[in-house]
Motif scaffolding. Structure first.
Motif, PDB file in Angstrom:
ATOM      1  N   LYS B 399       1.207  -0.693  -0.074  1.00 34.83           N
ATOM      2  CA  LYS B 399      -0.148   0.118  -0.350  1.00 34.83           C
ATOM      3  C   LYS B 399       0.992   1.523   0.352  1.00 34.83           C
ATOM      4  O   LYS B 399       1.696   1.467   0.956  1.00 34.83           O
ATOM      5  CB  LYS B 399      -0.802  -0.199   1.594  1.00 34.83           C
ATOM      6  CG  LYS B 399      -2.132   1.024   1.117  1.00 34.83           C
ATOM      7  CD  LYS B 399      -3.731  -0.144   1.516  1.00 34.83           C
ATOM      8  CE  LYS B 399      -4.617   0.535   0.803  1.00 34.83           C
ATOM      9  NZ  LYS B 399      -5.848   0.561   0.966  1.00 34.83           N
ATOM     10  N   MET B 400       0.462   2.347  -1.124  1.00 38.34           N
ATOM     11  CA  MET B 400       1.235   3.374  -0.782  1.00 38.34           C
ATOM     12  C   MET B 400       0.720   4.140  -0.220  1.00 38.34           C
ATOM     13  O   MET B 400      -0.311   4.414  -0.324  1.00 38.34           O
ATOM     14  CB  MET B 400       1.418   4.096  -2.349  1.00 38.34           C
ATOM     15  CG  MET B 400       2.290   2.563  -3.095  1.00 38.34           C
ATOM     16  SD  MET B 400       3.543   1.945  -3.025  1.00 38.34           S
ATOM     17  CE  MET B 400       4.813   2.796  -3.531  1.00 38.34           C
ATOM     18  N   GLY B 401       1.496   5.834   0.498  1.00 43.74           N
ATOM     19  CA  GLY B 401       0.811   6.170   1.237  1.00 43.74           C
ATOM     20  C   GLY B 401       0.677   6.118   2.560  1.00 43.74           C
ATOM     21  O   GLY B 401       0.901   7.696   3.042  1.00 43.74           O
ATOM     22  N   LYS B 402       1.370   5.021   2.711  1.00 44.27           N
ATOM     23  CA  LYS B 402       0.998   4.729   4.282  1.00 44.27           C
ATOM     24  C   LYS B 402       1.948   4.669   5.234  1.00 44.27           C
ATOM     25  O   LYS B 402       3.761   4.307   4.334  1.00 44.27           O
ATOM     26  CB  LYS B 402       0.015   4.059   5.137  1.00 44.27           C
ATOM     27  CG  LYS B 402      -0.089   2.246   4.128  1.00 44.27           C
ATOM     28  CD  LYS B 402      -1.478   1.099   5.222  1.00 44.27           C
ATOM     29  CE  LYS B 402      -0.042   0.559   6.201  1.00 44.27           C
ATOM     30  NZ  LYS B 402      -1.317  -0.922   6.358  1.00 44.27           N
ATOM     31  N   ASP B 403       2.517   3.937   6.014  1.00 42.96           N
ATOM     32  CA  ASP B 403       4.191   3.710   6.754  1.00 42.96           C
ATOM     33  C   ASP B 403       4.931   4.427   6.006  1.00 42.96           C
ATOM     34  O   ASP B 403       6.283   4.339   5.346  1.00 42.96           O
ATOM     35  CB  ASP B 403       4.381   2.044   6.319  1.00 42.96           C
ATOM     36  CG  ASP B 403       3.396   1.591   7.403  1.00 42.96           C
ATOM     37  OD1 ASP B 403       3.486   0.085   6.314  1.00 42.96           O
ATOM     38  OD2 ASP B 403       2.969   1.550   8.343  1.00 42.96           O
TER      39      ASP B 403
END
Lengths: 161, 766, 287
Positions: B399-403
């Protein structure tokens, strides 16, 4: 049997008399007999320009010159630019300040070609710089910062004078 | 807090030696009593070795030793099946058969010519596609096929059949990329000397990865790893290339050194370097893409073959990276990717800056443009529509945008296109082309995301040791190597920032395998990303010890001690201070504190599924977008690259001037890749082997280059820095062919875009 | 490779040595081709002596008289490219020599060297051909002068005999009003051999009729030559687009006539046509 050659020439202001085998190149004599390791070998066929030195006022590929052809000549290598230990020539300083050095292998050759340019043309434009350095290849810098360095050196040298 | 030394364009810490000619590269290093080694190479791309006649050469005055495969003390087979010397069969023209050690380079050269090898020729396996299907003609007879071990990597996401069923439009295209050489200006050099103090061997040279050389030579020499010491010299560029070649040179010179009990030096000619060192793997990329009418990509399938040559210790890693990035920086719900490495009897693939990306990005970015054309959309719009955004999932399901993985692609594409005046230029060139029949102008875009560090390829560990001496001078040694990329300077800045001292204090030692532990190879643009973290770790340890002593001396809490700009003082009470040098004196003389600390960085392994390729491939990413303008003489095929505007997010630049230098250099290599670099091979023989035929860009070939550095917050790396080394090379070739299509309406699916391809639409070969 | 190095101080001595060591000797000046052969071990094993003429002042000069320009065989490409006499009377030669190699190579490479190497892609040769260049060849007992176009036998083989030395290249000064052009097509923008090259020299009278036309394309025939059949299409006429087109096609078809169909013909055929058309259009100033 190969008769050794007596080679008399001037390198970085110093007179030398050497006994060399005739099939040696100027590149080999400078690196091995005179320990001028700043002169580099990159391709051995006169393409990359890493072995560039100034001979009688002209830039040449030292891998393309037989030792005997340098008889009575005057040679300038990168080691001859720093007149005093720690006192860099403006070109050397400019190369550092403009980020024009990465791996450094093409640098001595680049410095000789740019030094030679500024001797005859103290205020070169970008095209003149490119034409003068066309025989020196760099794989690391993309040339842009090298051009910046030469411009910077010219500027500084002109201000000085 | 504002950084003192970070994000500053300070001069290289190793620059003085380089501008004065004092820097010692491998060829500049000599040991007393040294011998010179030269290899006898195979005369055929594939043959059985029947006899090796050494007698004439042995009798030559000045020849001291000659070795063949039977003289290897330990194992003849190194990692990736690389033989020290070919024993029964030669599998490509770069295979070594014997090595001579002589009193001079000239004598070694003469001796090599006197060695006669008798062969029984075998038909070589040259064609990758044929080799894939063949189960009878095998490059390695102990295998059942010609697929390189562990080189098949796949990616499965969603449901590919369903994906294509839901597509309004489907395109199938194939793209090809060739062998290209790193073409560092310094050819390889290795010198092996019998260790002067103990049993073992000491190896110097232009070695990018000292530890892999150490490990392999230990096996070859039947030594313990600790009995092999590798120290790199000043390296004149590597870009991944000084790896297998120097491994073989090290093996050969080590054997000779131990047999002769003398130092043995081997310098490659440019021809030997071009033949024997690794190249970029050629790719054949078969793509199938499905999209909706509105431009939304719904499915991508790709089957990619990468040409390995007869030996290969990189295909399994490069193919993995390729399989992760094959579908580009786009949100794609359904993915089916398969990468295969293939054995052939030709020059071989290995690591070259980018490590699958230049090929992959060429493929996917050409494909996206072709899709745009099919849908009558602008290349800019289709990218803005499909590029990954926060909340999207990468091909691996990450998932992009988190972490803390910012995914600023949309912003970067928008801004680069704006700076490049993209829309205006498209119109302008269209008008120009209407009025001109022979000369055309074009503009093309490409964009990319690149996983930073090794990611799932391996564990991104790194180590560094910092030692402060009595006089306040500081020595830093990293297990990663300086090859010109400026890592040493970045580390110096990081160390200075972490410790709170001035840059001038820092000194370096060349990576020496006996002094610092193995953290992994200097690859994947991780010199700063991982190496920098190790430097911070070491620095923090030292700082802590210093603060403790300072706290005692200044009679306050450790937590309120500040060390900054060579001063040590109490926060909010600057007059309660001690000079840094004085503090060092106290630590060493009064307290007996060790001021040497080792830092180790270990982000842990990334977990990915072997069956589907799914998982978090990388802890973070770097991004780029380029717009390229070209002018084409359609009659002669001359393509002039006029302008490149490229924007990159590589995190906070430790040294902006150096970062730009790396990007400019990468861009020029990308230009060479797209426009002029290629090898001529005939029946397995290499016809192009020096710079007179292998053309790399000259200073006259540079376009007007404008590099924009973005810095979107990403605190994964040291002081916000991420990865830069490889990113620059990825975008040029695809934006170039996209610009070519824009200029001439001709789509070229194979590079380089040389005179013939640009004028005839195809290459011609001798 | 082992050899002895000799540096005679005058031309007579050079010729004497050529005689004495006939078959075992090689002359070098710039050495830019020789040194590559030396590195690649491609020198004939018979060579035992190298005669260096690079420092012979007898061979380094550029002179003019009322009729002609005379260039010493040992004059370097840079010296020729930057020389005011050459730039005034034969800019086509200045441009051609300035396109050879790199600055470093041009500081060493000589005109004679370029000619003797006899590469079909040599850059100075087309320019010298349109200047109707002549080569002066000396032995210890003879001196002869032959037109450059008679000097080549086949690719990389010129008519120079083992006891002969090129001493001079000369050409008649073309009329001041002459126009000329030289174009070299390369794969990158500097330091490259020609993929194709072409030189043109022309003189038109006050009603634009072509009185002199010399066309020498390079890299398309085994030996470089002037394409006289092509010149005849335009000679004594006023140049038009159609005539130029015809001439360009003629160059292309002559190439195939003389060299046959080769792997590179598919590229060279249309491109040399375009290059001919463009250079004639430019030099003859046709709209």
């Amino acid at each position: 049997m190969m008769e050794t050659l007596s080679l008399e020439f001037k390198v970085n202001g110093q007179e030398h008399k050497l006994s060399v085998t005739p099939n040696k190149r100027l590149l080999d004599v400078l690196r091995e007999d005179l320990n001028l390791i700043g002169v580099k070998e990159g391709c051995s066929v006169g393409e990359c320009g890493a072995c560039t030195v100034i001979m009688d006022g002209k830039i040449i590929n030292s891998c393309m010159v037989l030792a005997g052809q340098a008889q009575n000549s005057e040679i300038l290598t990168v080691e001859g630019l720093e007149k005093e230990e720690g006192k860099l020539h403006p070109l050397q300083q400019a190369f550092l300040d403009a980020g024009a050095v990465q791996c450094g292998f093409c640098t001595p050759g680049m410095l000789m070609s740019s030094y030679n340019l500024l001797q005859s043309n103290p205020d070169p434009d970008e095209e003149e710089i490119k034409d003068a350095i066309a025989g020196n290849f760099c794989r690391c810098t993309g040339y842009k910062q090298i051009i910046d360095a030469i411009k910077l050196a010219a500027e500084r040298m002109n201000r000085q004078s | 807090m504002k950084a003192d030394v970070i994000n500053k364009s300070s001069n290289r810490v190793d620059g003085y030696e380089k501008v004065t000619g004092k820097a010692k590269f491998g060829a500049d290093i000599n040991f007393g009593n040294q011998l010179y080694a030269k290899t006898v190479y195979s005369e055929y791309p594939r043959a059985k070795i029947k006899k090796i006649k050494l007698n004439k050469a042995k009798k030559l005055d000045g020849v001291v030793e000659i070795i063949t495969a039977e003289d290897v003390p330990g194992t003849n087979e190194m990692f990736g099946r690389f033989p020290v010397l070919a024993a029964e069969e030669v599998k490509y023209v770069g295979d070594g058969i014997a090595v001579v050690a002589a009193e001079s380079q000239e004598i070694a050269k003469k001796a090599v010519k006197l060695i006669v090898v008798e062969y029984e020729e075998i038909e070589p396996i040259l064609d990758m596609k044929k080799a894939v299907k063949d189960t009878k003609e095998l490059v390695h007879s102990d295998k059942e096929d010609n697929i390189i071990e562990h080189s098949h990597h796949l990616m499965r996401k969603g449901d590919i059949e369903k994906g294509f069923k839901g597509a309004d439009v489907i395109l199938e295209r194939t793209y090809y990329t060739p062998f290209v050489d790193q073409a560092y200006i310094e050819p390889e050099v290795v010198i092996s000397i019998p260790d002067p103090y103990r049993k073992g061997i000491e190896i110097h040279g232009s070695i990018q990865n000292p530890y892999s050389v150490q490990e392999n030579i230990a096996k070859v020499m039947d030594h313990k790893i600790s009995e092999v010491k590798v120290i790199h010299s000043t390296i004149g560029g590597s870009f991944g290339g000084k790896d297998e070649s120097v491994m073989m040179m090290a093996a050969r010179t080590s054997i000779l050194a131990e047999r002769t009990k003398r130092p043995v030096k081997m310098v490659l000619t440019r021809e030997e370097s071009m033949t024997e060192s690794c190249k970029r793997h050629p790719y054949e990329m078969n793509y199938k893409i499905g999209a909706k009418k509105d431009g939304t990509i719904v499915a991508i399938q790709d089957e990619v073959y990468t040409q390995g040559g007869p030996y290969n210790n990189k295909a399994m890693f490069a193919n993995w990276r390729g399989s992760v990035h094959a579908t580009g920086p786009y949100q794609v719900d359904n993915v089916k990717t398969d990468y295969y490495g293939v054995y052939t009897n030709t020059i071989y693939g290995g690591a070259y800056r980018g490590f699958s990306a230049p090929q992959t990005v060429f493929g996917i970015e050409s494909l996206i443009d072709e899709l745009a054309e099919e849908l009558n959309m602008s290349p800019k719009e289709i990218r803005l529509k499909n590029c990954l955004k926060p909340g999207d999932t990468f091909a691996t399901g990450q998932k992009m945008g988190k972490d803390n993985i910012p995914i600023p692609l949309k912003e970067i594409i928008k801004e680069v296109c704006e700076k490049a005046d993209y829309e205006k230029k498209v119109k302008k060139f269209k008008e120009y082309n209407k009025k001109h029949s022979e000369i055309k102008k074009g503009i093309g875009i490409s964009c990319t995301l690149r996983g930073a560090g090794l990611g799932g390829e391996g564990i991104d560990t790194a180590g560094a040791t910092i030692t402060i001496d009595k006089d306040g001078s500081i020595t830093l040694i990293s297990d990663l190597t300086e090859m010109g990329q400026g890592m040493r300077t970045a580390h110096a800045q990081i160390a200075a920032e972490t410790l709170g001292v001035s840059l001038e204090r820092l000194s370096f030692i060349n990576t020496d395998t006996s002094i610092i532990m193995d953290g992994g190879p200097t690859v994947a643009s991780r010199g700063t990303l991982a190496g920098g973290q190790a430097v911070i770790a070491a620095g923090k340890k030292l700082k802590d010890r210093l603060k403790k002593v300072a706290a005692e001396k200044l009679n306050c809490d450790k937590e309120v001690i500040i060390i900054k700009n060579d001063q040590v003082y109490e926060y909010d009470n600057v007059n309660n201070m001690i000079d840094f040098d004085e503090l060092i004196g106290v630590c060493i003389a009064e307290k007996g504190i060790s001021l040497s600390a080792q830092g180790w960085y270990n982000p842990g392994p990334e977990e990915l599924s072997e069956e589907t390729g799914q998982g978090n491939a990388y802890p973070t990413y770097v991004y780029g977008c380029a717009v390229t303008e070209i002018i084409v003489d359609t009659k002669t095929g001359e393509v002039g690259v006029e302008k490149i505007i490229a924007g990159y997010d590589i995190g906070t630049p430790i040294n902006p001037q150096q970062v730009k230098g790396q990007l400019y250099g990468g861009i020029l290599q990308g230009l060479g890749y797209g426009l002029m670099e290629e090898f001529e091979q005939k029946e397995g023989y290499l016809k192009t082997d020096n710079f007179d035929d292998y053309l790399i860009p000259s200073i006259k070939d540079i376009p007007d280059i404008n590099v924009i550095l973005f810095d979107f917050e990403d605190d994964f790396g040291p002081y916000g820095a991420k990865s830069v080394g490889e990113l620059g090379i990825e975008l040029v070739a695809p934006s170039l062919v996209n610009a070519f299509k824009n200029a001439t309406n001709n789509r070229i699916r194979e590079i380089p875009l040389n005179l013939e391809r640009a004028s005839l639409g195809k290459n011609l070969s001798k | 490779m082992d050899f002895d190095f000799l540096q005679p101080t005058d031309l007579d001595e050079v010729c004497k040595l050529l005689n004495e060591y006939k078959g075992k000797v090689k002359i070098i000046s710039g050495g830019t081709d020789f040194m590559i052969d030396l590195h690649k071990d491609e020198l004939s094993p018979e060579i035992e002596y190298i005669i260096d003429v690079s420092n012979l002042r007898d061979l380094n000069y550029i002179k003019e008289d009322d009729n002609k320009i005379i260039i010493g065989a040992g004059t370097t490409h840079n010296e020729i490219a930057n020389n005011p006499i050459v730039n005034k009377w034969a800019p086509v030669l200045a441009k051609a020599t300035n396109s050879i190699g790199s600055p470093q190579i041009r500081n060493r490479g000589t005109l004679a060297g370029n000619i003797v190497t006899a590469s079909p892609a040599a850059d100075s040769v087309p320019a010298l051909l349109v200047l109707n260049g002549k080569v002066k060849i000396k032995t210890s007992s003879t001196t002869k002068e032959i037109p450059l176009e008679d000097f080549f036998i086949k690719p990389y083989q010129s008519k120079i005999n083992q006891d002969e030395l090129i001493v001079e290249i000369s050409f008649k000064k073309p009329p001041m009003e002459c126009k000329s052009g030289f174009k070299k097509l390369t794969r990158r923008k500097a330091v490259d051999k020609a993929r194709l090259n072409i030189a043109v020299l022309a003189l038109q009278n006050n009603i634009d009729e072509i009185e002199i036309l010399r066309i020498a394309p390079g890299s398309i025939t085994p030996t470089p030559e002037r394409f006289e059949k092509t010149e005849n299409i335009l000679l004594n006429k006023r140049p038009t687009k159609e005539l130029i087109k015809k001439a360009a096609e003629q160059v292309s078809s002559t190439m195939i006539e003389k060299s046959g169909y080769r792997w590179s013909t598919e590229y060279k055929k249309p491109v040399i046509k375009t290059m001919t058309r463009r250079i004639l259009t430019r030099v003859l100033e046709v709209e």
